[in-house]
Design an enzyme around this catalytic site. Sequence first.
Site, short mmCIF file in Angstrom:
data_model
loop_
_atom_site.label_atom_id
_atom_site.label_comp_id
_atom_site.label_asym_id
_atom_site.label_seq_id
_atom_site.Cartn_x
_atom_site.Cartn_y
_atom_site.Cartn_z
N GLU A 89 110.76 89.47 105.66
CA GLU A 89 109.71 88.78 104.72
C GLU A 89 110.55 88.10 103.71
O GLU A 89 111.42 88.94 103.25
CB GLU A 89 108.60 89.60 104.29
CG GLU A 89 107.54 89.63 105.54
CD GLU A 89 106.36 90.62 104.91
OE1 GLU A 89 105.10 90.43 105.54
OE2 GLU A 89 106.41 91.55 104.44
N CYS A 102 112.55 85.99 96.39
CA CYS A 102 112.90 87.51 96.62
C CYS A 102 113.43 87.50 98.25
O CYS A 102 112.54 87.36 99.12
CB CYS A 102 111.69 88.43 96.35
SG CYS A 102 112.15 90.10 96.82
N CYS A 109 115.15 99.76 106.39
CA CYS A 109 116.00 100.07 105.35
C CYS A 109 116.28 101.72 105.37
O CYS A 109 115.38 102.42 105.65
CB CYS A 109 115.45 99.96 103.99
SG CYS A 109 116.55 100.73 102.36
N CYS A 113 113.34 105.83 100.23
CA CYS A 113 112.87 106.10 99.00
C CYS A 113 111.44 106.40 99.54
O CYS A 113 110.72 105.50 100.10
CB CYS A 113 112.81 104.80 98.04
SG CYS A 113 114.29 104.45 97.80
N CYS A 116 108.56 103.50 98.89
CA CYS A 116 108.64 102.22 99.42
C CYS A 116 108.01 101.92 100.63
O CYS A 116 108.51 102.66 101.81
CB CYS A 116 110.12 101.81 99.06
SG CYS A 116 110.44 100.15 99.66
N CYS A 330 106.60 93.99 95.03
CA CYS A 330 107.79 94.71 95.26
C CYS A 330 107.30 95.98 96.06
O CYS A 330 106.42 96.66 95.86
CB CYS A 330 108.20 95.54 93.89
SG CYS A 330 108.89 94.41 92.74
#
Length: 340
Positions: A89, A102, A109, A113, A116, A330
């Site tokens: 995205e 962005c 990933c 974290c 996230c 975010c």
Amino acid sequence: MNNIYNLTIEDLENYFLSIGEKKFKALQLYSWLYEKKVNSFDLMSDVKKAVIERLKTDFSIEHLKLVKVERDTEVNKYLFELYDGSFVESVLMRHDYGTSICVSSQVGCNMGCRFCESGRLKKVRDLNAYEMVLQILAVEEDIKEKITHVVIMGIGEPFDNYLNVTNFIKIINHPKGLAIGSRHITVSTSGIVPKILEFADFPYQVNLAVSLHAPNDKIRDMIMPINKAYKIKDIMDALKVYYKKTNRRITFEYIMLDGINDSDECAIELCKLLKGLNCYVNLIPYNETNNIQYKRSKNDRILKFYDIIKKNSVGVTIRREFGSNISAACGQLRSEKEEL
Ligand code: SAH
Ligand code: SF4
């Protein structure tokens, strides 16, 4: 087949030399791709037929498949399908100073974290430079406007895909490429120390943001597994080197997580840590997601935290919130098909 949007100007110059053509043809080609924005080699009317045929056999000029766009007042979210069936995205934001995008740098990933959403899917693969370039071209085509700012803060850890990300920056920064000024480009990292050091020698004046999110290792260990590999002190030492070489102010991102990292003591400890460094802190009100238990700090807590930092003469801002209505904020971006 290599995609033509993957090539930096040097790559393209070398290519033309290798097929016995003049180097300057590279600029001519960039102009077709990024200024006139044609999507077929056949439309490049001032390029020799023989060269066009050669380009066609050596490169693909295919764009990304845009699967879905969600629109909100100031934000659009774009879902792309890649050649291997993966999804990523991108988010477009409208500001008074321009339009920013962005960009995602990986499918999934590996940093894991805890707060996230993007990291809940393990990395499937790195994105190629062209797959980042084409996110921008697709969004520009959709909004019929030029994008002025780029943040590499979508899905993925850019410094875990260093070569492709730096090539991407070279391509979009080039005056005959997308001509996005280096000061308008920001890379955000969770703190991969060797790459921060390498980035200090990257000869482009790009902004660096570091996702710190905690003033000490105890809290950071809890929320960011990468902190087991690189401690806060390692990051700070690397940033001092980075600053010495680049003279560029560093941004620290700090998510405000209710009861985790938002106490007065945390704010004071953070100021001590950052004292003397040319930097500023960007406080990010946490965007809650359905799958993760963390909560956003209360507004008055965020303001108190902000005040403490300000009183200690460290630059600080609170990030304006964008896109949470369409899960485009975010940490809410995903690489999964269930989005559809
Ligand atoms: N991997 C890089 C860049 C992508 S994440 C990095 O971590 O820096 C971009 C920013 O969004 C990071 O600061 C990240 O910590 C933050 N973020 C992640 N999840 C979030 C959430 N749910 N709410 C607000 N910010 C979040
Ligand atoms: Fe990866 Fe950044 Fe999310 Fe951490 S915050 S999991 S590094 S995308």
